[in-house]
Design an enzyme around this catalytic site. Structure first.
Site, PDB file in Angstrom:
ATOM      1  N   LYS A  13       8.382 -14.272 -23.928  1.00 25.18           N
ATOM      2  CA  LYS A  13       8.895 -15.038 -25.074  1.00 25.18           C
ATOM      3  C   LYS A  13      10.034 -14.306 -25.774  1.00 25.18           C
ATOM      4  O   LYS A  13      10.962 -14.952 -26.266  1.00 25.18           O
ATOM      5  CB  LYS A  13       7.773 -15.415 -26.044  1.00 25.18           C
ATOM      6  CG  LYS A  13       6.988 -14.249 -26.573  1.00 25.18           C
ATOM      7  CD  LYS A  13       5.763 -14.724 -27.315  1.00 25.18           C
ATOM      8  CE  LYS A  13       5.033 -13.604 -28.034  1.00 25.18           C
ATOM      9  NZ  LYS A  13       5.000 -12.293 -27.397  1.00 25.18           N
ATOM     10  N   ARG A  88       0.366 -14.362 -35.435  1.00 25.48           N
ATOM     11  CA  ARG A  88      -0.545 -13.836 -34.415  1.00 25.48           C
ATOM     12  C   ARG A  88      -2.001 -13.979 -34.822  1.00 25.48           C
ATOM     13  O   ARG A  88      -2.879 -13.589 -34.053  1.00 25.48           O
ATOM     14  CB  ARG A  88      -0.242 -12.343 -34.225  1.00 25.48           C
ATOM     15  CG  ARG A  88       0.471 -11.996 -32.917  1.00 25.48           C
ATOM     16  CD  ARG A  88       0.754 -10.525 -33.012  1.00 25.48           C
ATOM     17  NE  ARG A  88       0.975  -9.828 -31.804  1.00 25.48           N
ATOM     18  CZ  ARG A  88       2.191  -9.492 -31.354  1.00 25.48           C
ATOM     19  NH1 ARG A  88       3.264  -9.917 -31.952  1.00 25.48           N
ATOM     20  NH2 ARG A  88       2.300  -8.741 -30.290  1.00 25.48           N
ATOM     21  N   ARG A 127       7.735  -2.741 -17.476  1.00 28.72           N
ATOM     22  CA  ARG A 127       8.699  -2.841 -18.580  1.00 28.72           C
ATOM     23  C   ARG A 127       9.242  -1.461 -18.951  1.00 28.72           C
ATOM     24  O   ARG A 127       8.493  -0.494 -19.043  1.00 28.72           O
ATOM     25  CB  ARG A 127       7.985  -3.471 -19.784  1.00 28.72           C
ATOM     26  CG  ARG A 127       8.897  -3.791 -20.921  1.00 28.72           C
ATOM     27  CD  ARG A 127       8.452  -5.032 -21.603  1.00 28.72           C
ATOM     28  NE  ARG A 127       7.438  -4.759 -22.605  1.00 28.72           N
ATOM     29  CZ  ARG A 127       6.998  -5.688 -23.456  1.00 28.72           C
ATOM     30  NH1 ARG A 127       7.455  -6.922 -23.405  1.00 28.72           N
ATOM     31  NH2 ARG A 127       6.084  -5.391 -24.335  1.00 28.72           N
ATOM     32  N   ARG A 160       7.272   2.091 -23.225  1.00 27.16           N
ATOM     33  CA  ARG A 160       6.812   2.067 -24.611  1.00 27.16           C
ATOM     34  C   ARG A 160       5.380   2.576 -24.685  1.00 27.16           C
ATOM     35  O   ARG A 160       4.583   2.267 -23.805  1.00 27.16           O
ATOM     36  CB  ARG A 160       6.842   0.619 -25.113  1.00 27.16           C
ATOM     37  CG  ARG A 160       7.771   0.374 -26.245  1.00 27.16           C
ATOM     38  CD  ARG A 160       7.988  -1.103 -26.426  1.00 27.16           C
ATOM     39  NE  ARG A 160       6.771  -1.820 -26.833  1.00 27.16           N
ATOM     40  CZ  ARG A 160       6.734  -3.129 -27.074  1.00 27.16           C
ATOM     41  NH1 ARG A 160       7.830  -3.849 -26.942  1.00 27.16           N
ATOM     42  NH2 ARG A 160       5.628  -3.725 -27.442  1.00 27.16           N
ATOM     43  N   ARG A 171      -4.224  -4.732 -26.008  1.00 29.55           N
ATOM     44  CA  ARG A 171      -3.347  -5.765 -26.586  1.00 29.55           C
ATOM     45  C   ARG A 171      -3.759  -7.151 -26.077  1.00 29.55           C
ATOM     46  O   ARG A 171      -3.718  -8.125 -26.814  1.00 29.55           O
ATOM     47  CB  ARG A 171      -1.884  -5.477 -26.250  1.00 29.55           C
ATOM     48  CG  ARG A 171      -1.334  -4.300 -27.053  1.00 29.55           C
ATOM     49  CD  ARG A 171      -0.054  -3.784 -26.478  1.00 29.55           C
ATOM     50  NE  ARG A 171       1.062  -4.672 -26.695  1.00 29.55           N
ATOM     51  CZ  ARG A 171       2.175  -4.655 -25.974  1.00 29.55           C
ATOM     52  NH1 ARG A 171       2.298  -3.811 -24.963  1.00 29.55           N
ATOM     53  NH2 ARG A 171       3.149  -5.482 -26.241  1.00 29.55           N
TER      54      ARG A 171
HETATM   55  P1  AMP Z   1       5.260  -7.026 -29.841  1.00 33.73           P
HETATM   56  O1  AMP Z   1       6.557  -6.358 -29.584  1.00 33.73           O
HETATM   57  O2  AMP Z   1       5.409  -8.406 -30.389  1.00 33.73           O
HETATM   58  O3  AMP Z   1       4.329  -6.964 -28.658  1.00 33.73           O
HETATM   59  O4  AMP Z   1       4.555  -6.198 -31.020  1.00 33.73           O
HETATM   60  C1  AMP Z   1       4.243  -4.824 -30.882  1.00 33.73           C
HETATM   61  C2  AMP Z   1       3.166  -4.434 -31.888  1.00 33.73           C
HETATM   62  O5  AMP Z   1       3.640  -4.671 -33.227  1.00 33.73           O
HETATM   63  C3  AMP Z   1       1.880  -5.220 -31.786  1.00 33.73           C
HETATM   64  O6  AMP Z   1       0.996  -4.720 -30.786  1.00 33.73           O
HETATM   65  C4  AMP Z   1       1.311  -5.050 -33.197  1.00 33.73           C
HETATM   66  O7  AMP Z   1       0.780  -3.752 -33.387  1.00 33.73           O
HETATM   67  C5  AMP Z   1       2.573  -5.147 -34.050  1.00 33.73           C
HETATM   68  N1  AMP Z   1       2.876  -6.561 -34.412  1.00 33.73           N
HETATM   69  C6  AMP Z   1       3.956  -7.298 -34.047  1.00 33.73           C
HETATM   70  N2  AMP Z   1       3.908  -8.542 -34.557  1.00 33.73           N
HETATM   71  C7  AMP Z   1       2.748  -8.595 -35.270  1.00 33.73           C
HETATM   72  C8  AMP Z   1       2.100  -9.616 -36.015  1.00 33.73           C
HETATM   73  N3  AMP Z   1       2.629 -10.856 -36.139  1.00 33.73           N
HETATM   74  N4  AMP Z   1       0.916  -9.304 -36.601  1.00 33.73           N
HETATM   75  C9  AMP Z   1       0.368  -8.094 -36.507  1.00 33.73           C
HETATM   76  N5  AMP Z   1       0.914  -7.091 -35.802  1.00 33.73           N
HETATM   77  C10 AMP Z   1       2.096  -7.324 -35.183  1.00 33.73           C
END
Ligand code: AMP
Length: 215
Positions: A13, A88, A127, A160, A171
């Site tokens: 996404k 989320r 990744r 990462r 996750r």
């Molecule tokens: P992402 O890059 O979207 O996979 O986000 C990486 C990390 O950031 C996630 O595993 C969470 O720890 C935090 N994070 C990102 N977006 C959110 C959200 N909407 N709510 C809570 N934690 C978030």
């Protein structure tokens, strides 16, 4: 166009949203990117968020809701926005709804990127990210021109912290427990659209345009 991109980590996404934002001129706000930037800059927010992120846990709802409120208040977002990785949790979706109601607007579409678990794990393991500019590559589907080097700024690419295997599993567990219920939540309104997000980047982008075309 007011859009939400919903899907598990590794569903593409972010990449597809980037493309849609570039083509449509509508800004994309990814809470994960905003948080990672705060970690890189060593701000209070970054320090507070880092331990959740490294463990693959969710950052508290009030924190991310504050970030989204700020993002949607900028003049850039006045004509539309693409939200990536937010909401989320059901509490975040409710918070977003209140924010939009205050502004007298609604969502045009919530696009769900559907990808089988085995494929997600393969993608996340492949990744590679740039610690300097945040660009993301994939050794399987979207490799950099020079192995291990960022195309944009020539920094050395890294895996990462939260793309490591144990954290990836957590996750996905967190996604299923907290985020998947949003499918039913949004499913009750008519905004939910589904994209089977497998195939080439081009194919998936075509499917995405197909479902948001009339938004
Ligand atoms: P992402 O890059 O979207 O996979 O986000 C990486 C990390 O950031 C996630 O595993 C969470 O720890 C935090 N994070 C990102 N977006 C959110 C959200 N909407 N709510 C809570 N934690 C978030």
């Amino acid at each position: 166009m007011n859009l939400v991109l919903l899907g598990p980590p590794g569903s593409g996404k972010g990449t597809q949203g980037e493309r849609l934002a570039a083509h449509s001129g509508v800004p994309k706000y990814a809470t994960g990117d905003i948080l990672r930037d705060a970690v890189r800059r060593g701000t209070q927010l970054g320090d507070d968020a880092k331990r959740y992120m490294d463990a693959g846990e969710l950052v508290p709802d009030e924190v991310v809701l504050g970030l989204v409120r700020e993002a949607l208040s900028t003049p850039d977002a006045a004509e539309g926005f693409i939200l990536d990785g937010f909401p989320r949790t059901v509490a975040q979706a409710e918070g977003l709804q209140r924010l939009l109601e205050e502004r007298g607007i609604g969502l045009d579409a919530v696009v769900y990127f559907d990808v089988p678990d085995e494929e997600l794990i393969r993608r996340l393991a492949g990744r590679r990210s740039c610690p300097n500019c945040g660009a993301v590559f994939n050794i399987h589907s979207d490799p950099p021109s020079v192995t291990g080097t960022c195309d944009n700024c020539e920094s050395e690419l890294v895996t990462r912290e939260d793309d490591r295997e144990e954290t990836v599993k957590n996750r996905l567990r967190v996604y299923k427990e907290h985020t998947e219920p949003l499918l039913r939540w949004y499913g009750e309104s008519s905004v939910l659209r589904e994209v089977e997000a497998v195939g080439s980047l081009e194919e998936v982008y075509g499917k995405l345009l197909g479902v948001v075309g009339d938004s």
